[in-house]
Motif scaffolding. Structure first.
Motif, PDB file in Angstrom:
ATOM      1  N   GLY A  52      68.635  17.802 -85.821  1.00  0.00           N
ATOM      2  CA  GLY A  52      68.074  17.020 -84.706  1.00  0.00           C
ATOM      3  C   GLY A  52      67.312  17.771 -83.807  1.00  0.00           C
ATOM      4  O   GLY A  52      67.224  17.446 -82.594  1.00  0.00           O
ATOM      5  N   SER A  54      64.208  19.210 -84.689  1.00  0.00           N
ATOM      6  CA  SER A  54      62.891  19.546 -85.115  1.00  0.00           C
ATOM      7  C   SER A  54      61.865  19.340 -84.064  1.00  0.00           C
ATOM      8  O   SER A  54      60.618  19.924 -84.055  1.00  0.00           O
ATOM      9  N   HIS A  55      62.237  18.339 -82.952  1.00  0.00           N
ATOM     10  CA  HIS A  55      61.228  18.082 -82.027  1.00  0.00           C
ATOM     11  C   HIS A  55      61.123  19.250 -80.931  1.00  0.00           C
ATOM     12  O   HIS A  55      60.224  19.067 -80.017  1.00  0.00           O
ATOM     13  N   LEU A  56      61.967  20.214 -81.029  1.00  0.00           N
ATOM     14  CA  LEU A  56      61.839  21.320 -80.245  1.00  0.00           C
ATOM     15  C   LEU A  56      60.672  22.412 -80.469  1.00  0.00           C
ATOM     16  O   LEU A  56      60.372  22.330 -81.650  1.00  0.00           O
ATOM     17  N   ASP A  57      60.054  22.803 -79.666  1.00  0.00           N
ATOM     18  CA  ASP A  57      59.036  24.011 -79.681  1.00  0.00           C
ATOM     19  C   ASP A  57      59.757  25.036 -80.189  1.00  0.00           C
ATOM     20  O   ASP A  57      60.926  25.451 -80.093  1.00  0.00           O
ATOM     21  N   HIS A  58      58.753  25.982 -80.665  1.00  0.00           N
ATOM     22  CA  HIS A  58      58.865  27.395 -81.266  1.00  0.00           C
ATOM     23  C   HIS A  58      59.926  28.055 -80.226  1.00  0.00           C
ATOM     24  O   HIS A  58      60.885  29.048 -80.866  1.00  0.00           O
ATOM     25  N   ARG A  85      70.734  14.260 -78.214  1.00  0.00           N
ATOM     26  CA  ARG A  85      69.859  14.035 -77.264  1.00  0.00           C
ATOM     27  C   ARG A  85      69.467  14.919 -76.367  1.00  0.00           C
ATOM     28  O   ARG A  85      70.223  16.053 -75.967  1.00  0.00           O
ATOM     29  N   SER A  86      68.269  15.289 -75.524  1.00  0.00           N
ATOM     30  CA  SER A  86      67.930  16.016 -74.786  1.00  0.00           C
ATOM     31  C   SER A  86      66.587  15.708 -73.775  1.00  0.00           C
ATOM     32  O   SER A  86      65.832  15.081 -74.121  1.00  0.00           O
ATOM     33  N   PRO A  88      63.105  16.454 -71.753  1.00  0.00           N
ATOM     34  CA  PRO A  88      61.669  16.858 -72.003  1.00  0.00           C
ATOM     35  C   PRO A  88      61.821  18.152 -71.865  1.00  0.00           C
ATOM     36  O   PRO A  88      62.508  18.707 -70.870  1.00  0.00           O
ATOM     37  N   GLN A  89      61.028  19.221 -72.394  1.00  0.00           N
ATOM     38  CA  GLN A  89      61.014  20.433 -72.335  1.00  0.00           C
ATOM     39  C   GLN A  89      59.921  20.874 -71.187  1.00  0.00           C
ATOM     40  O   GLN A  89      58.912  20.077 -71.143  1.00  0.00           O
ATOM     41  N   ASN A 189      51.579  15.942 -68.352  1.00  0.00           N
ATOM     42  CA  ASN A 189      52.149  16.753 -69.321  1.00  0.00           C
ATOM     43  C   ASN A 189      52.655  18.106 -68.892  1.00  0.00           C
ATOM     44  O   ASN A 189      51.878  18.580 -67.934  1.00  0.00           O
TER      45      ASN A 189
END
Length: 325
Positions: A52, A54-58, A85-86, A88-89, A189
């Motif tokens: 879960g 994969s949507h996070l940035d590097h 769940r988390s 937005p970054q 954004n």
């Protein structure tokens, strides 16, 4: 055994001393809110598996890998961790701090590692600049962060690039007023993270000493008393002063035109105390939960400005939670 851990996001009203004018640099005040949460589901497994994410940035993925390697070095065997769940970054909710601390705290409980709060904080690698997130994770409420000792060679950098050689002390804590609530608005954004965030600090600091002193006055004689006495009118005025000087003024000026315009419009609403959390672009709006007109005004203005309305959340006066899943 299978566990689920929940961590609440934080709002940061702004760093205070980025001039070295006092004995403690950075410092600040922040508070915890009930959502949007970070939640991991953790269970024993033969190998280490992370799901879960994969949507996070590097940047977040690299820090998670570092934490996992540190846990391996402590002879931690297999576990499966699923990020359910988390928030937005890179918007001002302290998402990476919540991600790392909650993962470590969950493994600490699952594997019975007996890590102290300070050891969990150190392992996260957070707190190199601000101590708001690493303290609120454990206690919730409103906290006054004591920052770092001012030294001759101190460089002002964000928590994302600073190494936490010492943990910022928790000077004081108050409960978030029960009758207050917080609306969250995302006008644009994310703008500042990684190298761009580091460049911003390099360009804008150290700040002029007089600007820092004005920020101190607004925070310590405005924001803190407003929380302690639940005085919304005082909070509104104090936050307006915070955003007119020091680092917070520079953070606001660095936003996109849309974010600046949207912030000014929310700031002009009566009976609502608005601020930019961290380096933005998240706008938080504190108002009385019994004031239905203010809530309606927030939602209407969010629609009118084309902003994303994340919802209305209560303050959270407790730390992270671990439960059987």
């Amino acid at each position: 055994m299978r566990l689920r851990v929940h961590a609440r996001p934080r709002i940061h009203t702004g760093l205070v001393d980025l001039a070295g004018v006092s004995d403690r640099s950075f410092c600040g005040v922040g508070f915890s809110i009930s959502g949007p949460c970070t939640s991991w589901c953790i269970e024993d497994a033969k190998n280490i598996r992370l799901n879960g994410i994969s949507h996070l940035d590097h940047l977040a993925l690299n820090d998670i890998e570092r934490v996992v390697n540190d846990l391996k070095a402590m002879t931690v065997k297999g576990f499966s961790a699923t990020l359910e769940r988390s928030p937005p970054q890179h918007v001002g909710l302290g998402t990476k701090t919540s991600l790392l601390l909650s993962l470590i705290a969950a493994i600490n409980r699952l594997k019975d590692l007996s890590l102290s709060d300070a050891e969990i904080q150190q392992m996260s690698g957070r707190g190199g600049a601000s101590g708001i997130g690493i303290n609120l994770f454990f206690c919730g409420g409103v906290v006054w962060d004591g920052g770092h000792a001012t030294t001759d060679n101190l460089i002002f950098v964000p928590s994302s690039t600073a190494s936490a050689t010492e943990l910022p002390p928790l000077i004081a804590r108050w409960s978030f007023p029960d009758h207050w609530t917080v609306g969250l608005v995302l006008p644009d954004n994310p703008t500042f993270f990684g190298e761009k965030e580091a460049s911003f600090f390099k360009e804008k600091t150290p700040l002029p000493s007089d600007q820092v002193l004005l920020t101190m006055s607004a925070v310590y004689h405005g924001v803190i008393p407003a929380f302690a006495t639940a005085n919304l009118s005082l909070m509104k005025g104090a936050l307006e002063r915070v955003h007119s000087t020091g680092l917070k003024r520079e953070e606001l000026r660095a936003q996109t035109e849309k974010t600046i315009d949207t912030f000014r419009r929310f700031q002009s609403l009566p009976r609502i105390a608005s601020g930019l959390s961290s380096l933005g672009p998240l706008i938080y709006c504190i108002f009385d939960r019994r004031d239905s007109e203010s809530r309606e005004a927030l939602e209407n203005l969010a629609r009118l400005t084309g902003s994303k309305f994340l919802g209305v959340f209560s303050g959270c006066n407790s730390g992270f939670e671990v439960e059987a899943a």
